[in-house]
Design an enzyme around this catalytic site. Structure first.
Site, PDB file in Angstrom:
ATOM      1  N   HIS A   1       0.821  -1.219   0.000  1.00 23.20           N
ATOM      2  CA  HIS A   1       0.000   0.000   0.000  1.00 23.20           C
ATOM      3  C   HIS A   1       0.852   1.266   0.000  1.00 23.20           C
ATOM      4  CE1 HIS A   1      -3.882  -2.102   0.883  1.00 23.20           C
ATOM      5  NE2 HIS A   1      -3.090  -2.958   1.490  1.00 23.20           N
TER       6      HIS A   1
ATOM      7  N   ASN B   1     -10.257  -2.726   2.726  1.00 21.16           N
ATOM      8  CA  ASN B   1      -9.981  -2.753   1.283  1.00 21.16           C
ATOM      9  C   ASN B   1     -11.271  -2.494   0.508  1.00 21.16           C
ATOM     10  OD1 ASN B   1      -7.234  -3.313   1.436  1.00 21.16           O
ATOM     11  ND2 ASN B   1      -7.494  -5.522   1.204  1.00 21.16           N
TER      12      ASN B   1
HETATM   13 FE1  HDE Z   1      -2.419  -4.788   5.582  1.00 24.85          FE
HETATM   14  N1  HDE Z   1      -0.600  -3.998   6.016  1.00 24.85           N
HETATM   15  N2  HDE Z   1      -1.787  -6.615   6.161  1.00 24.85           N
HETATM   16  N3  HDE Z   1      -4.188  -5.621   5.012  1.00 24.85           N
HETATM   17  N4  HDE Z   1      -3.073  -3.010   4.964  1.00 24.85           N
HETATM   18  C1  HDE Z   1      -0.232  -2.735   5.832  1.00 24.85           C
HETATM   19  O1  HDE Z   1       0.903  -1.467   7.438  1.00 24.85           O
HETATM   20  C2  HDE Z   1      -0.664  -6.854   6.868  1.00 24.85           C
HETATM   21  C3  HDE Z   1      -4.538  -6.924   5.130  1.00 24.85           C
HETATM   22  C4  HDE Z   1      -4.329  -2.692   4.558  1.00 24.85           C
HETATM   23  O2  HDE Z   1      -3.098   3.541   4.025  1.00 24.85           O
HETATM   24  C5  HDE Z   1       1.116  -2.424   6.429  1.00 24.85           C
HETATM   25  O3  HDE Z   1       1.157   0.724   7.806  1.00 24.85           O
HETATM   26  C6  HDE Z   1      -0.600  -8.233   7.242  1.00 24.85           C
HETATM   27  C7  HDE Z   1      -5.952  -7.095   4.962  1.00 24.85           C
HETATM   28  C8  HDE Z   1      -4.394  -1.316   4.161  1.00 24.85           C
HETATM   29  O4  HDE Z   1      -1.428   3.341   5.414  1.00 24.85           O
HETATM   30  C9  HDE Z   1       1.523  -3.763   7.065  1.00 24.85           C
HETATM   31  C10 HDE Z   1      -1.717  -8.816   6.712  1.00 24.85           C
HETATM   32  C11 HDE Z   1      -6.433  -5.844   4.725  1.00 24.85           C
HETATM   33  C12 HDE Z   1      -3.109  -0.819   4.363  1.00 24.85           C
HETATM   34  C13 HDE Z   1       0.347  -4.641   6.738  1.00 24.85           C
HETATM   35  C14 HDE Z   1      -2.456  -7.782   6.036  1.00 24.85           C
HETATM   36  C15 HDE Z   1      -5.324  -4.939   4.755  1.00 24.85           C
HETATM   37  C16 HDE Z   1      -2.311  -1.901   4.873  1.00 24.85           C
HETATM   38  C17 HDE Z   1       2.096  -1.754   5.512  1.00 24.85           C
HETATM   39  C18 HDE Z   1      -2.129 -10.280   6.767  1.00 24.85           C
HETATM   40  C19 HDE Z   1      -7.887  -5.454   4.443  1.00 24.85           C
HETATM   41  C20 HDE Z   1      -2.615   0.585   4.071  1.00 24.85           C
HETATM   42  C21 HDE Z   1       2.120  -0.290   5.924  1.00 24.85           C
HETATM   43  C22 HDE Z   1      -2.222 -10.784   8.054  1.00 24.85           C
HETATM   44  C23 HDE Z   1      -8.698  -5.604   5.625  1.00 24.85           C
HETATM   45  C24 HDE Z   1      -2.879   1.514   5.206  1.00 24.85           C
HETATM   46  C25 HDE Z   1       1.364  -0.249   7.136  1.00 24.85           C
HETATM   47  C26 HDE Z   1      -2.425   2.914   4.853  1.00 24.85           C
HETATM   48  C27 HDE Z   1      -0.976  -1.780   5.235  1.00 24.85           C
HETATM   49  C28 HDE Z   1       0.294  -5.904   7.159  1.00 24.85           C
HETATM   50  C29 HDE Z   1      -3.645  -8.044   5.320  1.00 24.85           C
HETATM   51  C30 HDE Z   1      -5.495  -3.542   4.512  1.00 24.85           C
HETATM   52  C31 HDE Z   1       2.847  -4.333   6.600  1.00 24.85           C
HETATM   53  C32 HDE Z   1       0.515  -8.884   8.030  1.00 24.85           C
HETATM   54  C33 HDE Z   1      -6.733  -8.407   5.067  1.00 24.85           C
HETATM   55  C34 HDE Z   1      -5.585  -0.561   3.626  1.00 24.85           C
HETATM   56  O5  HDE Z   1       1.661  -3.638   8.436  1.00 24.85           O
END
Ligand code: HDE
Length: 697
Positions: A80, A153
């Site tokens: 993202h 999302n």
């Molecule tokens: Fe994320 N995700 N994610 N994700 N995610 C990040 O956090 C992660 C997942 C989502 O505008 C990171 O600050 C893991 C689902 C958005 O700043 C990180 C898993 C959904 C954004 C991270 C998921 C999301 C992130 C990278 C699986 C929908 C952007 C930068 C367990 C519900 C937020 C940060 C923004 C960002 C980890 C799966 C949505 C690496 C480990 C499911 C919208 O922490």
């Protein structure tokens, strides 16, 4: 030898050493300083030994400026990274007091400030806005009980069931490890290799290959919390909840060919669209809804509510709309706000709680952790965009990198019996009003295992595909053909088609045919898929009323064009909420039939029709001949046609339309005869035209 002039002052301007004139401060407050407040006398020249140098190490003004610049970038988000954001507010319209104590969900009419960031997932921060990709939809509510971050999302399900697979998924989709490409594209071997070996991703793949991943605008996307959460009431009773956002402007997408061309025409298409809409006072708005389920209702579902690869059809458990979000202010500074905002799924006010969803459980750790490498300090919560705004933040956590608070007193521990940390020695826990976790009974052996209830990988993929209209199904099949055609290794392509046979035989056959391949044997499914009732709510086509509100229309004009007709089309479109731009061969505009000048908003070569939802071509006979000598004019019309857009035209434009390959249909309208007909067609896409312009799978 360079000439050296003595400094002199002329009416607030100084002559520099080279003799050129530049501005000087008019008041002491406007005086340029170093980061430590030391006034700077010369911002044009470094300190040198003699006029031609070398430069002197002593020049702290130069060193500080260059050094700060050298460190301007912070690590981009691992996923993202590319995002656009805006400020706004949330307003509750119906109370959920029966289910939760969270004030943001119980105080009807109250407005809560928020900051929302939309993003693509796979590309780097400088990548384009329109790849085929899932979009992030993250909202930070600054509530009176602490920040609530709903980090969702634009698709209600996810690729994987367990957080331990997330690094693998992301490694597979991002640019390949050895070659460093492709940027922001899932159409490559490693992604599809992983997907084929992870059948649990099949449902998400159906969504990812649908038009949902090529949205027309960030303002026209649905949003979903994805994971299951809980609401907790005063009696600490839990209700399972799924969160939803529904755009007032409806969901609308681009055509794939269009999205590819937009990437070249305007890499910042979505960012600009959001910024310009808010700047113009056309504030995007979403309804906020919840699906609420008791544990018994969840247990009765044919799948596990803790499995993030599954959704709950709205037809089974309706979405209750309980609030709205309006985005009404652009960020003042992209870096300070959009880049430094740090969302944490752990940010929940009392009354909202997590579920045991193993994907969510991993997220609870990951986000806090990633901020440390991105923002570099445990004090990232003190940055203005992250700071809780309307509630106190008081505890005994101290110090750390970039501490900006100056704590007073001796007591930096609790319990204490000192009084100099404020009344009664500082803050204390609140057993009744503080955050509580649902008292879910938990017992079991430690094990690394996928529950049997997560084993059905295909039923909801089938549900999604079979719920789509024929045109949407064709788009999914064609997207699969496109993506798999970019896959070089044949066994990877074969495996995907083998998986698709468990979703829908017709889909698998169409994709195999599109690839020019034999239909392979179906993959053995861990659990045989079941047939569920179709869910029309999963469609885009027909779900929202056609509308021009928030959409963009271009009028291509030439010298000698009928200005009155241009004005009529413009007014009719603007009355329906569209933004209208005049496009001409020269940015200075054209001389209309009346002799008046009409300025252009965009020059033809740099303002192609892919940037608009509908186009009108209003030209004179001579102007038409002139434009026919310009390939950008033919492309303008030809692309509007193959991207299924309404085309309005003045009769003089007919030759240009013919040269562009336009074939008459209901959405190709002579505006001289009826502006209204053109406007009616411009509210939507001419999907009926598609079969005539494209071979779909
Ligand atoms: Fe994320 N995700 N994610 N994700 N995610 C990040 O956090 C992660 C997942 C989502 O505008 C990171 O600050 C893991 C689902 C958005 O700043 C990180 C898993 C959904 C954004 C991270 C998921 C999301 C992130 C990278 C699986 C929908 C952007 C930068 C367990 C519900 C937020 C940060 C923004 C960002 C980890 C799966 C949505 C690496 C480990 C499911 C919208 O922490």
């Amino acid at each position: 030898m360079a000439k050296s002039t003595k400094r002199g002052k002329i009416a607030g301007k100084a002559i520099g050493n080279g003799g050129e004139i530049h501005q000087t401060a008019s008041t002491p407050e406007m005086r340029l300083t170093t980061n430590h407040g030391i006034p700077v006398s010369d911002n044009q020249n470094s300190l040198k030994a003699g006029p031609r140098g070398p430069s002197l190490l002593e020049d702290f003004v130069l060193r500080e400026k260059i050094q700060h610049f050298d460190h301007e970038r912070i690590p981009e988000r691992i996923v993202h990274a590319r995002g656009s954001a805006a400020h706004g507010y949330f307003e509750l319209t119906a109370s959920l007091a029966k289910y939760t104590t969270a004030k943001i969900l119980t105080e009807v009419g109250a407005r809560t400030e928020l900051f929302t960031r939309f993003s693509t997932v796979a590309g780097g921060s400088g990548s384009v806005d329109t790849p085929r990709d899932v979009r992030g939809f993250a909202v930070k509510f600054y509530t009176s009980e602490g920040n609530w971050d709903l980090v969702g999302n634009n698709i209600p399900v996810f690729f994987i069931q367990d957080a331990i697979k997330f690094p693998d998924l992301i490694h597979a989709v991002k640019m390949e490890a050895d070659r460093g490409y492709p940027q922001a594209a899932s159409a490559h071997d490693t992604f599809w290799d992983f997907i084929g070996l992870m059948p649990e991703s099949t449902h998400m793949i159906m969504w990812a290959m649908s038009d949902r991943t090529i949205p027309r605008s960030l303002r026209m996307m649905e949003g979903f919390g994805v994971n299951t959460f809980r609401l907790l009431n005063a009696a600490c009773e839990a209700t399972l909840v799924k969160f939803h956002w529904r755009p007032k402007l409806g969901t609308q997408s681009t055509c794939w060919d269009e999205a590819v061309k937009i990437a070249g025409a305007d890499p910042d298409y979505h960012r600009r669209d959001l910024y310009e809409a808010i700047y113009a006072g056309s504030f995007p708005e979403w309804e906020f809804g919840v699906q609420l389920l008791s544990q018994a209702q969840a247990d009765a579902l044919p799948f596990d509510i803790l499995d993030a690869t599954k959704l709950i059809p709205e037809e089974l458990h309706p979405i209750r709309v309980v609030g709205r979000m309006v985005l009404n202010r652009n960020p003042d500074n992209f870096f300070a706000e959009t880049e430094q905002v740090a969302f944490l799924p752990t940010n929940m006010p009392p009354g909202i709680d997590v579920s045991e969803d193993p994907l969510l459980q991993g997220r609870l750790f990951s986000y806090q952790d990633t901020q440390l490498s991105r923002l570099g300090t445990v004090n990232f919560h003190q940055l203005p965009i992250n700071r809780a705004k309307v509630c106190p933040i008081v505890n005994f956590q101290r110090d750390g990198h970039m501490q900006t608070q100056v704590f007073t007193g001796r007591a930096n521990y609790e319990p204490n019996s000192l009084t100099d940390a404020g009344e009664a020695g500082g803050p204390r826990e609140d057993p009744t009003g503080g955050f509580r976790s649902f008292a879910e009974p938990v017992i079991g052996e430690k094990m690394r295992i996928r529950p049997e209830s997560f084993a059905d990988h295909y039923s909801q993929a089938r549900l999604f595909f079979r719920s789509q209209t024929p045109i949407e199904q064709a788009h999914i099949a064609s997207a699969l053909v496109f993506e798999l055609s970019k896959v070089v290794l044949p066994h990877i392509r074969r495996r995907i088609v083998a998986n698709l046979r468990n979703v829908d035989e017709d889909l698998a056959a169409r994709v195999a045919d599109g690839l020019g391949a034999e239909l392979p044997d179906a993959t053995a499914a861990a659990k045989s898929p079941i047939d569920m009732d179709a869910s029309p709510a999963l469609r885009i086509v027909g779900k929202y009323d056609p509308s021009l509100d928030g959409r963009a229309l271009a009028i291509l004009v030439s010298n000698g064009a009928d200005g009155a007709l241009v004005a009529r089309v413009r007014k009719a479109a603007e009355d329906e909420g569209a933004s209208v731009k005049i496009v001409a061969a020269k940015i200075g505009g054209v001389t209309l039939k009346s002799g008046k000048t009409l300025a252009a908003d965009g020059q033809l070569a740099g303002t192609p029709s892919v940037l608009f939802d509908a186009v009108a071509v209003i030209v004179s006979a001579d102007g038409c001949v002139e434009l026919m000598g310009e390939s950008a004019a033919k492309d303008f019309v030809a692309n509007a046609f193959v991207h299924l857009k309404a085309i309005g035209y003045s009769p003089e434009a007919q030759a240009l339309l013919d040269a562009a390959g336009v074939v008459a249909d209901a959405a190709v309208v002579n505006v001289k005869s009826s502006v209204d007909d053109f406007i009616a067609q411009a509210r939507t896409r001419a999907f009926d035209r598609e079969a005539n312009v494209r071979l779909l799978a």
